[in-house]
Every structure is written in structure tokens, then in C-alpha cells.
Design a protein around this motif. Sequence first.
Motif, PDB file in Angstrom:
ATOM      1  N   ASP A   1     -39.333  74.474  -4.992  1.00 18.10           N
ATOM      2  CA  ASP A   1     -40.463  74.391  -4.060  1.00 18.10           C
ATOM      3  C   ASP A   1     -40.865  72.948  -3.781  1.00 18.10           C
ATOM      4  OD1 ASP A   1     -41.160  77.304  -3.822  1.00 18.10           O
ATOM      5  OD2 ASP A   1     -41.213  77.061  -6.007  1.00 18.10           O
ATOM      6  N   ILE A   2     -40.718  72.118  -4.815  1.00 21.33           N
ATOM      7  CA  ILE A   2     -41.150  70.719  -4.673  1.00 21.33           C
ATOM      8  C   ILE A   2     -40.084  69.810  -5.275  1.00 21.33           C
ATOM      9  CG2 ILE A   2     -42.913  69.016  -5.393  1.00 21.33           C
ATOM     10  CD1 ILE A   2     -44.861  71.483  -5.667  1.00 21.33           C
ATOM     11  N   PHE A   3     -39.761  68.720  -4.573  1.00 24.82           N
ATOM     12  CA  PHE A   3     -38.871  67.699  -5.131  1.00 24.82           C
ATOM     13  C   PHE A   3     -39.631  66.378  -5.151  1.00 24.82           C
ATOM     14  CE2 PHE A   3     -35.900  64.131  -4.479  1.00 24.82           C
ATOM     15  CZ  PHE A   3     -35.148  64.260  -5.642  1.00 24.82           C
ATOM     16  N   ILE A   4     -39.677  65.740  -6.321  1.00 29.17           N
ATOM     17  CA  ILE A   4     -40.343  64.429  -6.412  1.00 29.17           C
ATOM     18  C   ILE A   4     -39.317  63.395  -6.877  1.00 29.17           C
ATOM     19  CG2 ILE A   4     -42.286  63.121  -7.355  1.00 29.17           C
ATOM     20  CD1 ILE A   4     -43.650  65.763  -8.040  1.00 29.17           C
ATOM     21  N   GLY A   5     -39.006  62.454  -6.018  1.00 30.45           N
ATOM     22  CA  GLY A   5     -38.055  61.378  -6.351  1.00 30.45           C
ATOM     23  C   GLY A   5     -38.820  60.208  -6.927  1.00 30.45           C
ATOM     24  N   CYS A   6     -38.873  60.167  -8.252  1.00 31.50           N
ATOM     25  CA  CYS A   6     -39.648  59.110  -8.911  1.00 31.50           C
ATOM     26  C   CYS A   6     -38.720  58.066  -9.532  1.00 31.50           C
ATOM     27  CB  CYS A   6     -40.524  59.782  -9.973  1.00 31.50           C
ATOM     28  SG  CYS A   6     -41.796  58.729 -10.627  1.00 31.50           S
ATOM     29  N   ALA A   7     -37.424  58.367  -9.549  1.00 37.59           N
ATOM     30  CA  ALA A   7     -36.476  57.453 -10.210  1.00 37.59           C
ATOM     31  C   ALA A   7     -36.339  56.150  -9.434  1.00 37.59           C
ATOM     32  CB  ALA A   7     -35.110  58.146 -10.303  1.00 37.59           C
ATOM     33  N   ALA A   8     -36.066  55.074 -10.174  1.00 35.61           N
ATOM     34  CA  ALA A   8     -35.736  53.790  -9.552  1.00 35.61           C
ATOM     35  C   ALA A   8     -34.212  53.747  -9.470  1.00 35.61           C
ATOM     36  CB  ALA A   8     -36.274  52.653 -10.399  1.00 35.61           C
ATOM     37  N   VAL A   9     -33.707  54.336  -8.398  1.00 29.94           N
ATOM     38  CA  VAL A   9     -32.252  54.477  -8.244  1.00 29.94           C
ATOM     39  C   VAL A   9     -31.666  53.130  -7.808  1.00 29.94           C
ATOM     40  CG1 VAL A   9     -30.441  55.775  -7.055  1.00 29.94           C
ATOM     41  CG2 VAL A   9     -32.678  56.842  -7.463  1.00 29.94           C
ATOM     42  N   ALA A  10     -30.586  52.711  -8.471  1.00 32.91           N
ATOM     43  CA  ALA A  10     -29.950  51.447  -8.072  1.00 32.91           C
ATOM     44  C   ALA A  10     -29.453  51.577  -6.631  1.00 32.91           C
ATOM     45  CB  ALA A  10     -28.791  51.136  -9.009  1.00 32.91           C
ATOM     46  N   ASP A  11     -29.745  50.576  -5.826  1.00 31.77           N
ATOM     47  CA  ASP A  11     -29.330  50.661  -4.419  1.00 31.77           C
ATOM     48  C   ASP A  11     -27.823  50.479  -4.263  1.00 31.77           C
ATOM     49  OD1 ASP A  11     -31.855  51.135  -3.323  1.00 31.77           O
ATOM     50  OD2 ASP A  11     -32.383  49.032  -3.593  1.00 31.77           O
ATOM     51  N   TYR A  12     -27.210  49.737  -5.200  1.00 35.83           N
ATOM     52  CA  TYR A  12     -25.767  49.460  -5.099  1.00 35.83           C
ATOM     53  C   TYR A  12     -25.050  49.791  -6.403  1.00 35.83           C
ATOM     54  CZ  TYR A  12     -26.948  46.866  -0.889  1.00 35.83           C
ATOM     55  OH  TYR A  12     -27.399  46.530   0.352  1.00 35.83           O
ATOM     56  N   ARG A  13     -23.774  50.103  -6.310  1.00 35.62           N
ATOM     57  CA  ARG A  13     -22.940  50.276  -7.502  1.00 35.62           C
ATOM     58  C   ARG A  13     -21.694  49.398  -7.343  1.00 35.62           C
ATOM     59  NH1 ARG A  13     -21.928  54.723  -4.387  1.00 35.62           N
ATOM     60  NH2 ARG A  13     -19.749  55.015  -3.773  1.00 35.62           N
ATOM     61  N   VAL A  14     -21.031  49.203  -8.480  1.00 28.25           N
ATOM     62  CA  VAL A  14     -19.826  48.376  -8.454  1.00 28.25           C
ATOM     63  C   VAL A  14     -18.709  49.181  -7.794  1.00 28.25           C
ATOM     64  CG1 VAL A  14     -18.149  47.180  -9.911  1.00 28.25           C
ATOM     65  CG2 VAL A  14     -20.587  47.150 -10.494  1.00 28.25           C
ATOM     66  N   ASN A  15     -18.057  48.561  -6.851  1.00 29.04           N
ATOM     67  CA  ASN A  15     -17.038  49.247  -6.053  1.00 29.04           C
ATOM     68  C   ASN A  15     -15.881  49.718  -6.911  1.00 29.04           C
ATOM     69  OD1 ASN A  15     -15.812  50.230  -3.774  1.00 29.04           O
ATOM     70  ND2 ASN A  15     -14.813  48.272  -3.298  1.00 29.04           N
TER      71      ASN A  15
END
Length: 409
Positions: free
Chosen positions: A280-294
Motif C-alpha cells: 500500500d505504501i512505499f517509502i524510499g528512505c535509503a541513501a542509494v549510491a548514484d553510481y556503481r563501478v562499471n
Amino acid sequence: MMSVSLITKNVLLGIGGGIAAYKSADLVRRLKERGFDVRVVMSQSAMEFITPLTLQALSGHPVSSSLLDPAAEAAMGHIELARWADLVIIAPATANLLARINAGMADELITTTCLATEAPIALCPAMNQQMYRNLATQANLASLQSRGYTLWGPASGSQACGEVGPGRMLEPLEIAELASRFFATKDVYAEQESQPLAGQSVLITAGPTREAIDPVRYISNHSSGKMGFALAKAAADMGAAVTLVAGPVNLATPEGVTRIDVESAQNMLDAVMDNVDKKDIFIGCAAVADYRVNDIAACKIKKSAEEMQLALVRNPDILATVASLANRPFVVGFAAETHDVETYARDKLKRKNLNMIAANDVSVAGQGFNADANALRVFWPQGSQDLPATDKLTLARQLLSLIVKEKTK
Ligand code: C5P
């Protein structure tokens, strides 16, 4: 059910010994105008600036100033006063008073009341700008905030001492307005049933992600996961079935919460997509890394060259991915900003097609990343609400109450 806001709220005003104490008489009037029952406690030095008689006449109650006054203790003792309060406001909160409250002293009535009360305490600092900037005062304020004390002000401008800078006490009207807003926000939660999320399922992401460079190294950030875990606990307390997708953090799983541990942003996305169905509800609270190593090295990279470069590629945006689903839940994002908070938060709300966004100003000391306290400015397409600084669990409850309110509109 009787509306909580119709019940008179008790405000205990603690007046410290600073020149801004002359504004306290007006503050009592402004609070009374808003329907609060106000009682005043004064420090000994506050009485050098303003008389108890003035405050007694305005508040309609005897003013207490001494821990050792048998007459005052017989009328309403310090423990009763502490219990009576729904909110304690310390205004002016001088540098000395802040230091003594922070040290947990019980050397006079105001400090003792702060120790003895279960009510929230709002501090309205007032002092010379240099005293305010002093690291000792800043450390006291950060420590008090991390323990859940709320900071109202100070404002910046010309001071009674002739200097200009931060340290002016907020105007009585502003303080009274903050008190009204404080109760309005609290009432949103109190007015709802105790389990307003019963029967609802909530999916939350929390903490940082870890993007591997090689088998022993990674890229990450300072997120502690505390806000996301507080949201998971609050949602479970409010009756929801909670799934918490957590990056690498050092926190205990709140009771009744299903936890899925992940490392990278891609892992987090996979866990979210595996679990988002029928939420019913999704809360995105994580500090997700914007980039990853290719190209993650299969073996530990050896130091040989003087310089090395890592090629990075963009990570998927988990929040935006959930928001783009056909049968999507109510989607709430977070935004950590250092300036122009509203502009950036509203832009994110629109761009990621969210139902709500909770923004925090991470440039404020003692708030946000890794701290125990936080303050949020919450925006949704048709409105906004400020949730003043307090501990993360209280904030989590307030945010979830707003979500319930907006979701059922
Ligand atoms: O764009 P920005 O990173 O500032 O957005 C923050 C919000 O987006 C947070 O709610 C965060 O959890 C979410 N986010 C995400 N996946 C990403 C980046 C951010 O879910 N790759």
C-alpha cells in the motif's frame, strides 16, 4: 471521539536570565490568546530583568522561581509542574541555562523541571552572537537536539548589546505560532485511531548501499539507517505489515518487521521489486549510491601505478522505478538538501512522480545523517507541512500520520 484540539493545552514557560526576558510578558499574552493555559517558572537571574508579579498577572497563576519555597511547593510542587505541562518552552534560553540543562543539573527550578518532565521541551536561545557561535554553546545545542529537545530560533539581527549576528530570541508571536503548530502536528497523530495502518502493508528502504570496487573495497556513504528503521518501527506500531530492505547498517530489527539485508543498489532494487507487489505504501528512505563501478575487479586491485581511475555508471533509481509501476503503492521519497530545500524537493516530487517527499536540511548541525534527531519539511502536490526538530521516532510517527491523512483523501 472528542477532538484533542478542544482540550486546553498546558504550556510551562521557563524564563532564563537574559535581556530578552522583557519579551516574556508579551509571549505569555500571545500564548494565552491562542487558548493555552500558561504557567511560568523563572530563574533567580530572570527576576533581575522582569518581575514575577507582571507574569503572574498575565498568566493568571502564581509564578514559581525557587525549588526551596515551601509556599510554592505546597501550591504546585516542581514534580507536579513538570507533570502538568504538555509542552515546556524555555525562552529566553541563555547560554548558561543551556549548558546547565545539557549537563542534567537540578540546581534550580527550570533545570529541575527539564529533568522531571516527560513533555517535549522547546528551547528559544537568546544571547550575544559570539556566545551563540562559541563551540561550547554549539556543542550543548547539538547534544540537546540529539536527545530530542526542539530548537526554535535563534533569529539573526541587531542585538541588545549593539552587535549584529545570530542569537536574537524569536519574537513572541513567532514562538506562540510554533507552539500552535506543534500541537496541530501532534493532534494529527493523536486524533487517529491508535492503529491507523492496521491492514496496510508498507515497504521501506533504509541505510546506505555499498558499491564494490574489488573483493575488499567499496564506495558508500554516511547514512546510518536510523530514519528508515524509525519509520519501520513506527509503521509496525501503527498496525502495518512492514518489510524493511536495509543496506549495511548496525541497527537492530524493530519487533514485528520483516527485514531483507542487501548490499548494492542493484541488490536493493531487486529486493524491492520482489516485494513491492500489493504493497500500500512505499517509502524510499535509503541513501542509494548514484553510481556503481562499471567493471568490478575479480581480484584485489594492487597498488602499482601512481594514479588510477574508476569508471562509474549510473545506478537505477529505485524510487522512480516503483513510482512508474502500473499498480503502484503510495510512493514517498526523501531528499537531503543543503540549500533551496523547497525548490529541490518539489522538483524531485514532480520529476520522480511521487505522492509525497520528506526533505531535510543536512547543513544544520545535529540533524540528518547519522544524528538521532531530525527535522523534516514534507511536500505533496497540494500542500506542505513542517515537522520541527525532534527525535527520529517521533518524526517517523508524524510523517506516517501525514501519509495516512493524504492517502485517504
Ligand atoms: O535524487 P536523489 O538521490 O536526491 O533522491 C533521493 C530519493 O530517491 C530518496 O528517497 C532515495 O531513497 C531515492 N533514490 C532511489 N534510488 C536511487 C537514488 C535515490 O531510490 N538510485
